[in-house]
Motif scaffolding. Structure first.
Motif, PDB file in Angstrom:
ATOM      1  N   ALA A 195     -31.645 -21.344  14.730  1.00 41.95           N
ATOM      2  CA  ALA A 195     -30.823 -22.504  15.057  1.00 41.95           C
ATOM      3  C   ALA A 195     -31.184 -23.016  16.445  1.00 41.95           C
ATOM      4  CB  ALA A 195     -29.343 -22.117  15.017  1.00 41.95           C
ATOM      5  N   THR A 246     -29.549 -18.151  10.585  1.00 44.53           N
ATOM      6  CA  THR A 246     -30.710 -19.022  10.447  1.00 44.53           C
ATOM      7  C   THR A 246     -30.326 -20.442  10.061  1.00 44.53           C
ATOM      8  OG1 THR A 246     -31.014 -18.394   8.155  1.00 44.53           O
ATOM      9  CG2 THR A 246     -32.237 -17.138   9.788  1.00 44.53           C
ATOM     10  N   THR A 247     -31.093 -21.369  10.587  1.00 41.07           N
ATOM     11  CA  THR A 247     -30.967 -22.777  10.276  1.00 41.07           C
ATOM     12  C   THR A 247     -32.381 -23.331  10.138  1.00 41.07           C
ATOM     13  OG1 THR A 247     -28.978 -22.888  11.641  1.00 41.07           O
ATOM     14  CG2 THR A 247     -30.006 -24.986  11.041  1.00 41.07           C
ATOM     15  N   PRO A 248     -32.987 -23.199   8.949  1.00 43.10           N
ATOM     16  CA  PRO A 248     -34.356 -23.691   8.798  1.00 43.10           C
ATOM     17  C   PRO A 248     -34.451 -25.179   9.105  1.00 43.10           C
ATOM     18  CG  PRO A 248     -33.710 -22.380   6.911  1.00 43.10           C
ATOM     19  CD  PRO A 248     -32.480 -22.607   7.718  1.00 43.10           C
ATOM     20  N   ARG A 249     -35.515 -25.545   9.825  1.00 46.17           N
ATOM     21  CA  ARG A 249     -35.738 -26.957  10.133  1.00 46.17           C
ATOM     22  C   ARG A 249     -37.220 -27.192  10.378  1.00 46.17           C
ATOM     23  NH1 ARG A 249     -35.733 -27.578  16.038  1.00 46.17           N
ATOM     24  NH2 ARG A 249     -35.220 -25.549  16.890  1.00 46.17           N
ATOM     25  N   LEU A 250     -37.682 -28.369  10.026  1.00 48.20           N
ATOM     26  CA  LEU A 250     -39.069 -28.752  10.250  1.00 48.20           C
ATOM     27  C   LEU A 250     -39.242 -29.263  11.669  1.00 48.20           C
ATOM     28  CD1 LEU A 250     -39.768 -30.610   6.911  1.00 48.20           C
ATOM     29  CD2 LEU A 250     -40.851 -28.499   7.691  1.00 48.20           C
ATOM     30  N   THR A 251     -40.365 -28.911  12.280  1.00 51.83           N
ATOM     31  CA  THR A 251     -40.652 -29.366  13.636  1.00 51.83           C
ATOM     32  C   THR A 251     -42.162 -29.506  13.817  1.00 51.83           C
ATOM     33  OG1 THR A 251     -40.287 -28.923  15.987  1.00 51.83           O
ATOM     34  CG2 THR A 251     -40.619 -27.015  14.558  1.00 51.83           C
ATOM     35  N   TRP A 272     -46.643 -29.947  11.381  1.00 50.37           N
ATOM     36  CA  TRP A 272     -45.334 -29.607  10.853  1.00 50.37           C
ATOM     37  C   TRP A 272     -45.266 -28.150  10.426  1.00 50.37           C
ATOM     38  CZ3 TRP A 272     -41.391 -32.517  11.811  1.00 50.37           C
ATOM     39  CH2 TRP A 272     -41.587 -33.877  12.021  1.00 50.37           C
ATOM     40  N   VAL A 323     -42.024 -24.732   9.936  1.00 52.27           N
ATOM     41  CA  VAL A 323     -40.608 -24.422   9.820  1.00 52.27           C
ATOM     42  C   VAL A 323     -40.189 -23.440  10.908  1.00 52.27           C
ATOM     43  CG1 VAL A 323     -38.803 -23.463   8.327  1.00 52.27           C
ATOM     44  CG2 VAL A 323     -40.694 -24.744   7.315  1.00 52.27           C
ATOM     45  N   HIS A 324     -39.120 -23.775  11.606  1.00 56.38           N
ATOM     46  CA  HIS A 324     -38.442 -22.824  12.485  1.00 56.38           C
ATOM     47  C   HIS A 324     -37.210 -22.367  11.722  1.00 56.38           C
ATOM     48  CE1 HIS A 324     -40.015 -24.049  16.748  1.00 56.38           C
ATOM     49  NE2 HIS A 324     -40.965 -23.606  15.943  1.00 56.38           N
ATOM     50  N   TYR A 325     -36.941 -21.087  11.775  1.00 57.04           N
ATOM     51  CA  TYR A 325     -35.802 -20.555  11.037  1.00 57.04           C
ATOM     52  C   TYR A 325     -34.590 -20.319  11.927  1.00 57.04           C
ATOM     53  CZ  TYR A 325     -39.113 -20.075   7.306  1.00 57.04           C
ATOM     54  OH  TYR A 325     -40.034 -20.352   6.352  1.00 57.04           O
TER      55      TYR A 325
END
Length: 186
Positions: free
Chosen positions: A110, A92-97, A104, A106-108
């Motif tokens: 990558a 996982t690489t959490p990031r806001l999108t 907005w 969170v995608h968890y």
């Protein structure tokens, strides 16, 4: 328990994914081929997924079984262990999108992750929120004797027993009513 739009979509996706598994060796698989997987991805608006292959189909079927084990977990510790394995394996690489007109979130997974890793990360985190909130018992299987479909009980009092009250629930209520009538008639 506050359930965001993303979490609700991930829950719907994981439930639908688990319910594609055959009930036994004689039942057909709900994900028989890559075309069906592609349709599943499209219907659940799973973003950031490229062209799917047989490898993706095999990987998704594998995590489907692991998600099914979460729904069967006897307690939060067992569920947490299964979810931790799923999410860790997904890298996982959490990031806001804020894509596709959604605010907005969170995608968890990558960027460029496989569909299996995408599902393991996002759906695994959605299930993790239930364990963290002490609500693991809401991850259920239908209590109808001829149905074991997975569902998430989002009722206020945690009283939902059937995957669909119009089918399984109604069928059992009608059968119980008829049995009571038959017994009363002697």
């Amino acid at each position: 328990m506050l359930i965001t739009h993303d979490t609700r979509c991930a829950l719907d996706t994981v439930v639908d994914l688990v319910n594609t598994a055959p009930e036994d060796d004689t039942a057909p698989d709900g994900l028989p081929d890559v075309a069906t997987l592609t349709e599943f991805v499209h219907n659940h608006e799973i973003s950031d997924v490229g062209v799917l292959s047989e490898f993706d189909l095999s990987a998704v079927r594998k995590i489907r079984g692991r998600f099914a084990a979460v729904f069967a977990a006897p307690d939060p510790r067992a569920a947490a262990g299964l979810i931790n394995e799923l999410v860790a394996a997904a890298g996982t690489t959490p990031r806001l999108t804020d894509h596709d007109g959604y605010d907005w979130h969170v995608h968890y997974f990558a960027p460029g992750a496989s569909v299996a890793d995408h599902l393991a990360a996002d759906c695994g985190m959605a299930l993790a929120f239930f364990v963290v909130a002490g609500e693991q018992e809401r991850l259920r299987r239908c209590e109808a004797p001829d149905c074991r479909r997975a569902f998430v009980d989002l009722s206020r009092n945690r009283s939902r027993r059937y995957c669909d009250s119009r089918t399984c629930g109604n069928r059992l209520h009608v059968a119980a009513y008829r049995a009571r009538r038959k017994e009363a008639a002697g």
